[in-house]
Design an enzyme around this catalytic site. Structure first.
Site, short mmCIF file in Angstrom:
data_model
loop_
_atom_site.label_atom_id
_atom_site.label_comp_id
_atom_site.label_asym_id
_atom_site.label_seq_id
_atom_site.Cartn_x
_atom_site.Cartn_y
_atom_site.Cartn_z
N ASP A 37 0.83 -1.20 0.00
CA ASP A 37 0.00 0.00 0.00
C ASP A 37 0.87 1.26 0.00
O ASP A 37 1.97 1.27 0.56
CB ASP A 37 -0.89 -0.02 1.26
CG ASP A 37 -2.07 0.90 1.11
OD1 ASP A 37 -2.32 1.40 -0.01
OD2 ASP A 37 -2.75 1.14 2.13
N ASN A 85 -10.65 -3.20 -6.24
CA ASN A 85 -9.87 -2.25 -7.04
C ASN A 85 -10.52 -1.88 -8.38
O ASN A 85 -10.16 -0.88 -9.00
CB ASN A 85 -8.44 -2.76 -7.30
CG ASN A 85 -7.53 -2.65 -6.09
OD1 ASN A 85 -6.56 -3.38 -5.95
ND2 ASN A 85 -7.83 -1.72 -5.18
C1 FPP Z 1 -1.81 0.02 -3.55
O1 FPP Z 1 -1.34 1.36 -3.53
C2 FPP Z 1 -1.18 -0.73 -4.65
C3 FPP Z 1 -1.83 -1.34 -5.67
C4 FPP Z 1 -3.29 -1.35 -5.81
C5 FPP Z 1 -1.11 -2.02 -6.78
C6 FPP Z 1 0.11 -2.78 -6.39
C7 FPP Z 1 0.69 -3.42 -7.58
C8 FPP Z 1 2.01 -3.48 -7.84
C9 FPP Z 1 3.05 -2.94 -6.96
C10 FPP Z 1 2.46 -4.17 -9.09
C11 FPP Z 1 2.71 -5.64 -8.90
C12 FPP Z 1 3.02 -6.27 -10.19
C13 FPP Z 1 3.06 -7.60 -10.47
C14 FPP Z 1 3.24 -8.08 -11.84
C15 FPP Z 1 2.90 -8.61 -9.45
P1 FPP Z 1 -2.41 2.53 -3.60
O2 FPP Z 1 -2.62 2.90 -5.01
O3 FPP Z 1 -3.65 2.09 -2.89
O4 FPP Z 1 -1.70 3.66 -2.83
P2 FPP Z 1 -2.41 4.81 -1.98
O5 FPP Z 1 -3.07 4.14 -0.81
O6 FPP Z 1 -1.28 5.70 -1.59
O7 FPP Z 1 -3.40 5.49 -2.89
#
Ligand code: FPP
Length: 257
Positions: A37, A85
């Protein structure tokens, strides 16, 4: 990701390339699960589009996978995309799903060389066809590997997984293959997407939120929880080491005294 590639980088002298001496190799978690996150906030703090945070998040995941290889942790599960999501803006969803496909394509060779076995859990049939095809190829080409198992939860929801397991057991009962009394924890767990992995011992969540967000609800019954304020793109070898130190300081009692 190969050793030769790694030795050409200055990080080779990094003190944490081998298991730090104050960690007990006998008491490492067998399975670490991560809620990655804080990508969006990381990007926003830098006045960059949120998707740059996701790109950087991939680099963190690769580094964590290397740590697992280097330190002897055989199972790593990450929460890449939840069933919730889909509620994000369409462009971000599209970016994420395209990113997964691209990363899989670009990293498959390295995964094979590093003997990583990759698996996906979740409702994969709802993903774009091109991503499903890339997933199938990556899973098929790495399925014999033993060194580290990387499980990627994609379009995953813990409640949905539990409902799915209930449906599968109910169908077995309906067909007369099972009586309701024969359903126990072991049989139930066998119907989960994760039936071939041990339950996580350690769940790490970055960016400070104290929530499970529908992740591995059954499997983390006895996992140690570690929440850090660090945003996922900033989580690194040192951060993982700190999480393992905290894990080894816990007394795991599993409900006993
Ligand atoms: C949450 O941060 C993160 C995600 C929804 C996506 C995570 C995915 C990756 C790191 C890529 C992984 C790739 C592979 C191929 C396995 P957020 O967007 O919720 O952050 P925020 O809370 O600051 O808005």
């Amino acid at each position: 990701m190969t050793n030769s590639q790694r030795s050409s980088t200055p990080t080779v002298s990094h003190p944490l390339l081998t298991l730090p001496a104050d960690l007990d190799p006998q008491r490492l978690p067998r399975h670490v699960a991560v809620i990655m996150d804080g990508n969006g906030r990381w990007a926003q703090q830098r006045h960059l589009p949120r998707v740059v945070g996701h790109q950087q998040g991939v680099e963190t995941l690769k580094e964590l996978l290397r740590c697992c290889q280097d330190w002897g942790i055989p199972h790593l599960t990450c929460y890449a995309f939840s069933t919730e999501n889909w509620g994000r803006p369409g462009l971000e969803v599209e970016f994420l799903l395209t990113l997964f496909e691209r990363v899989l394509r670009q990293e498959l060779h390295a995964l094979i060389q590093e003997q990583v076995r990759i698996e996906f859990v979740g409702q994969l049939q709802a993903l774009p066809q091109a991503l499903q095809a890339q997933i199938q190829e990556a899973v098929a080409r790495t399925r014999h590997h033993q060194r580290v198992w990387l499980t990627v939860a994609t379009n995953y929801g813990g409640r949905q997984e539990i409902v799915h397991a209930c449906q599968a057991l109910a169908q077995q009962v309906q067909r007369g293959e099972l009586t309701p009394e024969e359903i126990d924890e072991t049989r139930f767990a066998q119907q989960l997407y994760t039936s071939t992995s041990p339950d996580p011992d350690l769940l790490i969540r970055t960016s400070g939120e104290m929530r499970l967000s529908n992740f591995l609800l059954w499997q983390i019954a006895y996992a140690e929880l570690y929440v850090t304020e660090t945003l996922w793109p900033d989580f690194n070898r040192e951060s993982f080491y700190q999480a393992l130190v905290a894990f080894q300081q816990r007394q795991r009692r599993f409900g006993r005294l």
